[in-house]
Design an enzyme around this catalytic site. Structure first.
Site, mmCIF file in Angstrom:
data_model
loop_
_atom_site.group_PDB
_atom_site.id
_atom_site.type_symbol
_atom_site.label_atom_id
_atom_site.label_comp_id
_atom_site.label_asym_id
_atom_site.label_seq_id
_atom_site.Cartn_x
_atom_site.Cartn_y
_atom_site.Cartn_z
ATOM 1 N N GLU A 91 128.492 69.869 49.153
ATOM 2 C CA GLU A 91 127.164 70.461 49.375
ATOM 3 C C GLU A 91 126.069 69.841 48.520
ATOM 4 O O GLU A 91 125.148 70.536 48.092
ATOM 5 C CB GLU A 91 127.208 71.970 49.097
ATOM 6 C CG GLU A 91 128.075 72.746 50.056
ATOM 7 C CD GLU A 91 127.886 74.249 49.928
ATOM 8 O OE1 GLU A 91 127.446 74.696 48.864
ATOM 9 O OE2 GLU A 91 128.164 74.955 50.907
ATOM 10 N N GLU B 92 133.327 75.432 55.889
ATOM 11 C CA GLU B 92 133.338 76.746 55.233
ATOM 12 C C GLU B 92 132.704 77.794 56.129
ATOM 13 O O GLU B 92 131.485 77.851 56.247
ATOM 14 C CB GLU B 92 132.582 76.722 53.892
ATOM 15 C CG GLU B 92 133.286 75.952 52.816
ATOM 16 C CD GLU B 92 132.560 76.008 51.482
ATOM 17 O OE1 GLU B 92 131.802 76.979 51.224
ATOM 18 O OE2 GLU B 92 132.745 75.069 50.683
HETATM 19 C C1 GAL Z 1 129.579 77.208 49.065
HETATM 20 C C2 GAL Z 1 130.443 76.323 48.185
HETATM 21 C C3 GAL Z 1 131.786 76.974 47.900
HETATM 22 C C4 GAL Z 1 131.589 78.398 47.473
HETATM 23 C C5 GAL Z 1 130.801 79.147 48.528
HETATM 24 C C6 GAL Z 1 130.524 80.573 48.200
HETATM 25 O O1 GAL Z 1 128.262 76.865 48.983
HETATM 26 O O2 GAL Z 1 130.665 75.080 48.787
HETATM 27 O O3 GAL Z 1 132.464 76.245 46.930
HETATM 28 O O4 GAL Z 1 130.935 78.419 46.269
HETATM 29 O O5 GAL Z 1 129.571 78.551 48.677
HETATM 30 O O6 GAL Z 1 131.682 81.255 48.024
#
Ligand code: GAL
Length: 846
Positions: A182, A251
């Site tokens: 990110e 994600e």
């Molecule tokens: C994303 C990040 C993850 C985690 C998630 C929130 O932005 O890539 O590692 O932090 O947010 O749980």
């Protein structure tokens, strides 16, 4: 000798042939990852190996497979693997090779997100803190010292995986690796150097020659051939930055993380399923649940600041490794429905058409005649009836129907056919070792941690020091200590008025001791400002300030530099005259960590433990120890820390993390019931307002022996450890489900018209299954086919109810581990004609 060499050579050749035969060629095109020449529809879930134990891994992986996953995604945790520069750790919870091999053994793929920056609510975003002290280093930018360390670690991991033949190109399970994480969200803060850093990251990764593709998430400018992927609650609108790359979602947040002081977030499964279906509807071919199992932030691994020890995440598998229902079950059905569409999905791009306002159809139709369709109602308020290919379909608001043959619906994201399983914690006293019936409190021993400076490595420095620079995060604790002489006539001794000690800190907790007594305390994420009325005495006075970190920052541009601790100003004011002196630039004495940390009290072995009664309670800075028998049974175990304040705890020398039951969730934003319809946000569905954010702390069963276990706590705030109890997580006391006649039959029974010419009518089915294999359904507490009302625990009959409901369900279910009851008038008769009826059941297992 020669013969031996020959046999060896032959064996080597055979081995190479076997590897070549099992090695997979992984590439990609604009539609999907391509494995051995075939595009794949992949469903993935994150499990972070250090957030559970190696003993838990096989079951977590199996439950993921049973839930319909093809891929396990994990970050690689640099701080755990290289806690000190060049001193590596791949043991225990950090046995990455073992974890990857277990996933392979279960027949699943791995997506290895090396980072090495990972965010992940992990301390310092996964970076080891020694990195901060590398001369000239600047994190995550075009900086030679940083790039050198990043390359060294990334190479180390790739080499390790190669050595163990874990890349798919070598016959292993890893089909994809990630570099960075990110960065695109924050790269503008790093100016022009961000661009060259990202280019360098990509070419560095590629040079490692893994034989499988690499991805970068949230990186719109990811250079070729890195696949840029999407993260978020929804990614259906995402398009990769080249027509040659597939649409992938690394994600999909299945819930959200918890912070100390925060209410508990949860994400309704109807919305999660909607997001997933929308993604595959609009051309996605790889989706990952972040998290599928969240787990626990053992030790001091939680980031933040203020991330809680639990990393449950409202994931389909809960913190303790139990499936969360109906989330896990509903997603499993969804995965089956998506897989029924696979042939059509991989063959072509979707044709997307509007079926009306907020109504959308996507059709995947191949030349060879296979066809799959997704029909969506994106509206948040009203259900809709649409006409598609001449047939009529009802679409609940905010839902997607999946038609694997473009005609018959196999699944709708808003119609849940999986039972809700209540889980409860059964409390039991911490049984003293040996089952002695003695008063429990008497089983505790203690050691008082000295207030202020007690270690020989304490040092003197003018001014107030930033905490991370000073402790290198070797401990949460840093003492700032000052002794000052107050003359008898000084204004700070004015009768009837107290002096006020003003303290400013970057977080996260401060305790102020005056002449050895706790005078006040406070906490905050990045800023604490305290005004503490204090009593000084003529002559020598000591001011001992204990600053405590609760997880180092893990997110944002320059998060590595946010700092912590009492950076000041610290002033002393006379509340009467208003005059003040600034203590900030005085010579302070510093002590990194506590004495008991250095002397190894965590193991419980010291000879200094005092077992004399009375046990001191409700006083700050005491180490407590007790021994106990393991709770009986095989259910997951937690310790309920209610009664204590804040600290760190160890079971048999293993750190179970920071506990802080006195951190109360903000009374803000909780809802009684959360409407899944409409866009989800991290603070949309909250519960537990005004209550402790976390009282229960996971103790993995494998850390316990039947008896003679040691529990050690470092209680910093003041509490009563004798109130601590065990809580074992029970499942199956109540299974609840309502299935309407308008629900769909189970996905497993779905058949396509094209396959069966005379499609027999199938009916919805209410299925119940006890979560534990040793359990059977022991009673049906409620059953009504008709118009039942209420929800689990409070079901009641509506105006219409079949009188046979209870006896039919009892007969079908009691005494069995699982049962299926058809929801139809064929089975129950018709208690009210012309009305759509439902069957509601509450059962219990034992
Ligand atoms: C994303 C990040 C993850 C985690 C998630 C929130 O932005 O890539 O590692 O932090 O947010 O749980």
């Amino acid at each position: 000798m020669f013969k031996g060499r020959k046999t060896e050579m032959v064996l080597l050749v055979i081995l190479q042939l076997i590897v070549a035969a099992t090695a997979a060629n992984v590439t990609y095109d604009h539609r999907a990852l391509v494995i051995d020449g075939k595009r794949k529809i992949l469903i993935s879930g994150s499990i972070h190996y250090p957030r559970s134990t190696p003993e838990m891994w096989p079951e977590l992986i199996q439950k993921s497979k049973d839930g319909g996953l093809d891929v396990i995604e994990t970050y690689v945790f640099w701080s755990g693997h290289e806690p000190e520069k060049t001193k590596y750790n791949f043991e225990g919870r950090y046995d990455l090779v073992k974890f990857v091999k277990l996933v392979a053994k279960a027949g699943l793929y791995v997506h290895l997100r090396i980072g090495p920056y990972v965010c992940a609510e992990w301390n310092y975003g996964g970076f080891p803190v020694w990195l901060h002290f590398v001369p000239g280093i600047k994190f995550r930018t075009d900086n030679e010292p940083f790039k050198e360390e990043m390359q060294k670690f990334t190479t180390k991991i790739v080499d390790l995986m190669k050595q163990e033949k874990l890349y798919a190109s070598q016959g292993g399970p890893i089909i994809l690796s990630q570099i960075e994480n990110e960065y695109g969200n924050i790269d503008s803060a790093y100016g022009a150097a961000a661009k060259s850093y990202i280019k360098w990251s990509a070419s560095m990764a590629l040079s490692l020659d893994t034989g499988v593709p690499w991805n970068m998430c949230q990186q719109a400018d990811a250079p070729e051939p890195m696949i840029n992927t999407c993260n978020g609650f929804y990614c259906d609108q995402f398009t990769p930055n080249s027509k040659n790359k597939p649409k992938m979602w690394t994600e999909n947040w299945s819930g959200w993380f918890l912070g100390f002081g925060d209410p508990s977030p949860y994400r309704p499964v109807e919305d999660l399923a909607f997001a997933v279906a929308r993604f595959y509807q609009r051309g996605g071919t790889f989706q990952n649940y972040y998290m599928y199992h969240g787990g626990t932030n053992f030790d001091r691994t939680s980031g933040g600041p203020l991330i809680s020890t639990s990393y449950d995440y409202d994931a389909p598998i809960d913190e303790y490794g139990l499936v969360r229902q109906p989330k896990w079950g509903h997603l499993r059905e969804l995965h089956k429905a998506i897989k029924l569409c696979e042939d059509a999905l991989i063959a072509t791009d979707p044709t997307i058409t509007s079926l009306g306002s907020d109504l959308e159809a996507a059709v995947y139709k191949t030349e060879s005649g296979s066809c799959a369709a997704f029909l969506a109602n994106i509206g948040t308020k009203s259900d809709a009836t649409v006409t598609f290919n001449g047939k009529s379909y009802t679409l609940p608001a905010w839902s997607v129907s999946i038609l694997p043959d473009c005609k018959n619906v196999a699944f709708n994201t808003a119609k849940i056919n999986s039972a809700t399983e209540s889980t409860t914690f059964a409390h039991q006293a911490l049984k003293p070792d040996g089952g002695s019936s003695a008063e429990f409190g008497s089983q505790w021993s203690y050691i008082k941690e000295p207030i202020g400076i007690s270690k020989s490595d304490a040092f003197l420095k003018p001014g107030l020091l930033e905490q991370l620079d000073t402790t290198a995060d070797k401990s949460d604790y840093l003492w700032y200590s000052l002794s000052m002489d107050i003359k008898g006539d000084e204004t700070f001794l004015d009768e009837g008025s107290k002096a006020v000690l003003h303290i400013e800190s970057l977080g996260q907790v401060v305790y102020a001791f005056i002449n050895g007594k706790l005078a006040g305390s406070g906490n905050g994420k990045h800023k604490i400002s305290l005004d503490i009325p204090i009593n000084l005495v003529p002559g020598k006075n000591t001011i001992d300030l204990l600053s405590v970190t609760v997880g180092l920052a893990n997110y944002g541009a320059f998060f590595d530099l946010v700092g912590a601790g009492i950076t000041g100003p610290v002033t002393l004011k006379s509340s009467k005259s208003g005059s003040s002196i600034d203590l900030s630039s005085q010579k302070w004495t510093y002590q990194v960590g506590l004495k008991g940390e250095d002397t190894g009290l965590a193991t419980g072995d010291s000879s200094e433990w005092v077992s004399k009664s009375p046990l001191p309670t409700k006083q700050p800075l005491i180490w407590y120890k007790t021994t106990f028998d393991s709770p009986s049974g095989s259910e997951p175990v937690a310790i309920d820390f209610t009664g204590t304040g804040k600290g760190i705890a160890w079971v048999n020398g293993q750190s179970i993390g920071r506990y802080w039951p006195t951190s109360i969730a903000r009374n803000d934003g909780c809802v009684d019931s959360c409407d899944y319809r409409g866009a989800y946000r991290a603070n949309k569905c909250l519960k537990n307002c005004g209550k402790p954010s976390q009282t229960l702390y996971h103790v993995p069963r494998s850390w316990l022996k039947p008896s003679g276990n040691t529990l050690v706590l470092l209680e910093e705030m003041g509490g009563d450890p004798t109130q601590i109890s065990f809580a074992t997580k029970q499942t199956g006391q109540s299974l609840c489900l309502t299935v309407s006649q308008a629900h769909l039959p189970p996905v497993d029974t779905w058949t396509s018209d094209s396959k069966i010419s005379n499609r027999t009518k199938t009916y919805p089915v209410l299925s119940l299954r006890c979560p534990v294999s040793s359990q059977v359904i022991s009673s049906i507490k409620f059953a009504s086919f008709g118009t039942p009302k209420g929800s689990c625990g409070s079901f009641s009959k509506g105006r219409c109810s079949s009188s046979r409901s209870l006896s039919i369900v009892r007969k079908a279910c009691v005494g069995l581990r699982s049962c299926n009851v058809e929801v139809s008038t064929r089975v129950f008769g018709d208690p009210c004609r012309g009305v759509v009826k439902s069957l509601a059941v509450e059962a219990s297992c034992s």
